[in-house]
Design an enzyme around this catalytic site. Structure first.
Site, short mmCIF file in Angstrom:
data_model
loop_
_atom_site.label_atom_id
_atom_site.label_comp_id
_atom_site.label_asym_id
_atom_site.label_seq_id
_atom_site.Cartn_x
_atom_site.Cartn_y
_atom_site.Cartn_z
N GLU A 425 -9.99 -4.55 -4.26
CA GLU A 425 -9.37 -3.99 -5.48
C GLU A 425 -7.85 -4.18 -5.49
O GLU A 425 -7.13 -3.34 -6.00
CB GLU A 425 -9.69 -2.49 -5.61
CG GLU A 425 -11.14 -2.17 -5.82
CD GLU A 425 -11.62 -2.61 -7.19
OE1 GLU A 425 -10.84 -2.55 -8.15
OE2 GLU A 425 -12.77 -3.06 -7.27
C1 LIG Z 1 -15.97 -5.59 1.74
C2 LIG Z 1 -15.40 -6.31 0.56
C3 LIG Z 1 -15.91 -6.07 -0.70
C4 LIG Z 1 -15.42 -6.76 -1.80
N1 LIG Z 1 -16.00 -6.56 -3.04
C5 LIG Z 1 -15.63 -7.37 -4.07
C6 LIG Z 1 -16.34 -7.32 -5.31
O1 LIG Z 1 -17.28 -6.52 -5.48
N2 LIG Z 1 -15.98 -8.17 -6.30
C7 LIG Z 1 -14.97 -9.06 -6.16
O2 LIG Z 1 -14.69 -9.82 -7.08
N3 LIG Z 1 -14.26 -9.14 -4.98
C8 LIG Z 1 -14.58 -8.32 -3.95
N4 LIG Z 1 -13.90 -8.39 -2.75
C9 LIG Z 1 -12.79 -9.35 -2.62
C10 LIG Z 1 -11.43 -8.64 -2.57
O3 LIG Z 1 -11.10 -8.13 -3.83
C11 LIG Z 1 -10.41 -9.68 -2.04
O4 LIG Z 1 -10.69 -9.83 -0.66
C12 LIG Z 1 -8.98 -9.22 -2.27
O5 LIG Z 1 -8.66 -9.24 -3.63
C13 LIG Z 1 -7.97 -10.10 -1.53
O6 LIG Z 1 -8.21 -11.46 -1.75
P1 LIG Z 1 -8.31 -12.44 -0.51
O7 LIG Z 1 -9.26 -11.85 0.47
O8 LIG Z 1 -8.58 -13.80 -1.01
O9 LIG Z 1 -6.89 -12.39 0.16
P2 LIG Z 1 -5.65 -13.33 -0.22
O10 LIG Z 1 -5.43 -13.32 -1.68
O11 LIG Z 1 -5.81 -14.63 0.46
O12 LIG Z 1 -4.46 -12.52 0.46
C14 LIG Z 1 -4.21 -12.57 1.88
C15 LIG Z 1 -2.90 -11.85 2.15
O13 LIG Z 1 -1.82 -12.48 1.43
C16 LIG Z 1 -1.17 -11.54 0.58
N5 LIG Z 1 -0.79 -12.18 -0.69
C17 LIG Z 1 -1.57 -12.98 -1.45
N6 LIG Z 1 -0.91 -13.37 -2.55
C18 LIG Z 1 0.31 -12.79 -2.50
C19 LIG Z 1 1.45 -12.79 -3.35
N7 LIG Z 1 1.46 -13.45 -4.52
N8 LIG Z 1 2.52 -12.08 -2.98
C20 LIG Z 1 2.52 -11.39 -1.82
N9 LIG Z 1 1.47 -11.35 -0.97
C21 LIG Z 1 0.38 -12.03 -1.31
C22 LIG Z 1 -2.16 -10.41 0.38
O14 LIG Z 1 -1.52 -9.17 0.11
C23 LIG Z 1 -2.91 -10.38 1.70
O15 LIG Z 1 -2.26 -9.59 2.62
C24 LIG Z 1 -14.36 -7.69 -1.64
C25 LIG Z 1 -13.82 -7.91 -0.37
C26 LIG Z 1 -14.33 -7.25 0.72
C27 LIG Z 1 -13.76 -7.55 2.07
#
Ligand SMILES: Cc1cc2nc3c(=O)[nH]c(=O)nc-3n(C[C@H](O)[C@H](O)[C@H](O)COP(=O)(O)OP(=O)(O)OC[C@H]3O[C@@H](n4cnc5c(N)ncnc54)[C@H](O)[C@@H]3O)c2cc1C
Length: 565
Positions: A425
């Site tokens: 989220e």
């Molecule tokens: C258990 C679980 C349940 C989930 N359920 C859902 C669901 O039901 N539906 C759904 O759609 N998704 C779901 N997700 C996905 C979740 O929303 C994403 O994991 C989350 O939004 C982060 O995206 P990412 O993992 O690709 O991390 P990334 O976007 O790759 O981020 C990695 C790191 O980089 C930082 N970062 C990235 N971009 C920037 C920026 N522009 N500026 C500064 N820092 C940045 C982030 O803060 C983070 O620390 C779920 C994830 C998990 C683990």
């Protein structure tokens, strides 16, 4: 059994919740304390009796994938049927959509209880409720009439289906595509990942509320919202397949799925190219639900730690029997710190819910102002509660010593479950950047200014009020500095997380002050006030640290090119 203590705290918080007078004026019928107290008690009974015993069972072995379908743990299906059958999905759904029309303020209190019992179980309820609310607003009549009652009854469930391997925080990079089919439906092809309850055996049909690309317009302008059922109306397969479920640290009862879509039939919700805007309502509601999720888990860990500290005996005069560990100053410090953080996070969650209620129920002309306030409070509530859940679980483990590290006690489970709250989220970092770019710069700090005005309206002549007044001035000063750094975004972004933390601390100070001033003087009030008083005692030092960190600028990040490359 400590649920009754939580009920007492929640009912008291509700009775003095911020903005309650505004809500009563805007919608007198929505506010009925007798009904609210009964609903909270019943929620506690259900949480304690039905969901709580299930949490350990859902944790191990957790949901599994078998022959291409997700199989949930023993007892999950029965508990879900009872949860839905007892009406817990429809509390806040509008009456004209078949719901009970109760305020989010009350729902938020109930969600805290359900999450205290099991956040893995409650993870399914959130997209269901919020998808029903979104579809009631945005879907065409035929879709609404079919889907909203099914979601409200729990016979069908919903997901929020956004993330992809290359599109996590960066939603604009979504690649899943949707094109018009010849039969009035759309056809979706692509892969989504990390979808919570993306498949399961708890309901007959799953509707994925999906963002997909419907045009080549750049960024989010090419995205539309589609409802993609896992099976067609006649029950046949719809080109939706679970490709994997994740093996993860915690939340084992909540299957996290990679889902493939091959020409899956889908219904467009809202206007083409306005997917994010259409999904906005659901996303706000889901973000709000993160607040009681974190507080509920923290409350569970705190209750275990408190009970243990009263039983466990160590230390004291070697010539005398050992004393309860709760008698030691350092254990008291840990327990009071946890309790203070829980009480203020609870108050912030309810304040956010009330602001959201008013954004819907206040006179038309006032709604935008309430929404601005809600949008300022929500990232604070979401992120603070997320980190609260993990920190308090970790602190509880500390209070339990070696026992806390074992599976015999539930705190290691809470710790594992809670870690992801600050990731999904919207990560903490993204919430912080959003606060800076949208709330401070784009909106000119409107929500924050409304918060400051409300908080200042609660100040009295007492020393606690003077302490909180100084914090409000401090956050305003830091915001002015960051506001002036729009041209040097990197300087401001280097302090964004500290600024979000600062806002959270100051909002917590406001809630602590309200507890001290308005909670009353009976035993329940005295308990909440002890936690609030301890919280305020350490807060000025913490506020000062975050205020300084927020305005250090980016120079401290320079010169590490070789290290980071
Ligand atoms: C258990 C679980 C349940 C989930 N359920 C859902 C669901 O039901 N539906 C759904 O759609 N998704 C779901 N997700 C996905 C979740 O929303 C994403 O994991 C989350 O939004 C982060 O995206 P990412 O993992 O690709 O991390 P990334 O976007 O790759 O981020 C990695 C790191 O980089 C930082 N970062 C990235 N971009 C920037 C920026 N522009 N500026 C500064 N820092 C940045 C982030 O803060 C983070 O620390 C779920 C994830 C998990 C683990």
């Amino acid at each position: 059994m400590t649920y009754p203590r939580q009920v007492e705290a929640l009912v008291r918080h509700l009775s003095i919740a911020p903005f309650l007078d505004d809500l009563t004026r805007a919608d007198p019928e929505a506010v009925d304390f007798q009904i609210w107290a009964v609903v909270v008690e019943q929620a506690a009974r259900f949480a304690e009796g039905v969901i709580d015993p299930l949490d350990a069972v859902l944790d191990r072995p957790g949901a599994t994938l078998s022959s291409g379908r997700v199989v949930t743990g023993p007892g999950h299906r029965e508990a879900w049927a009872r949860f839905a059958g007892d009406g817990w999905l429809t509390l806040a759904l509008p009456e004209d959509a078949g719901g009970q029309g109760l305020p989010l303020l009350l729902t938020t209190a109930c969600e805290e209880l359900f999450n205290r019992a099991s956040s893995a179980f409650t993870m399914l309820a959130t997209p269901n409720r919020t998808a029903a609310a979104m579809l009631a607003k945005a879907a065409d009549a035929a879709t609404r009439d079919v889907w909203v009652p099914k979601l409200a009854s729990g016979e069908w469930t919903a997901t929020i289906c956004i993330s992809e391997p290359d599109a996590g925080s960066d939603v604009a990079r979504i690649r899943t595509r949707a094109a018009r089919g010849g039969d009035g439906l759309w056809r979706v092809t692509g892969e989504k990942c990390w979808i919570s309850y993306g498949d399961h055996d708890l309901a007959a049909r799953i509707g994925h509320c999906m963002l997909a690309r419907t045009s080549d317009a750049p960024g989010v302008r090419g995205l539309s919202l589609l409802l993609v059922p896992d099976r067609r109306d006649d029950g046949s397969a719809n080109g939706v397949a679970v490709r994997r479920i994740e093996e993860k640290l915690g939340l084992h009862g909540s299957p996290t799925c990679v889902i493939g879509f091959e020409q899956a039939g889908a219904i467009l919700i809202g206007d083409e190219g306005r997917g994010l805007q259409t999904l906005f309502h659901m996303m706000l509601l889901m973000r709000l639900s993160c607040a009681p999720q974190g507080v509920g888990v923290a409350e569970a860990a705190l209750a275990t730690a408190l009970g243990y500290a009263q039983e466990r005996r160590q230390g004291g005069d070697p010539a005398a029997p050992p004393v309860q560990i709760v008698a030691h100053a350092d254990v008291q410090r840990q327990l009071l710190r946890m309790a203070g953080r829980v009480e203020v996070a609870r108050g912030i969650a309810l304040a956010s819910a009330a602001a959201m209620d008013l954004a819907e129920r206040a006179p038309e002309a006032d709604r935008a102002g309430w929404l601005a306030l809600a949008q300022f409070l929500l990232p604070i509530a979401k992120d603070q509660s997320a980190r609260l859940a993990f920190d308090v679980s970790s602190d509880a483990l500390q209070v339990l010593g070696g026992a806390g590290y074992t599976r015999e006690w539930p705190v290691e489970r809470r710790l594992r479950d809670a870690r992801v709250f600050a990731v999904f989220e919207g990560t903490s970092g993204i919430q912080a950047i959003d606060m800076l770019h949208r709330r401070l710069w784009r909106d000119g700090g409107e929500g924050m200014n409304r918060f400051l005005a409300s908080a200042r309206g609660d100040l009295g002549d007492d020393p606690d009020s003077a302490t909180v007044a100084a914090m409000l001035d401090r956050v305003e000063g830091v915001a002015a500095t960051l506001g002036g750094w729009r041209g040097t975004a990197r300087d401001a972004e280097a302090g964004a997380t500290a600024f979000l933390d600062l806002c959270g601390l100051v909002a917590g100070g406001w809630i602590a002050l309200r507890l001290l001033r308005f909670a009353g003087d009976d035993p329940v009030a005295l308990r909440l006030q002890a936690a609030a008083r301890f919280h305020l005692a350490e807060l000025t030092a913490r506020v000062e640290a975050e205020a300084q960190l927020a305005t250090l600028g980016a120079a401290r990040l320079d010169g590490f090119g070789d290290y980071l490359a």
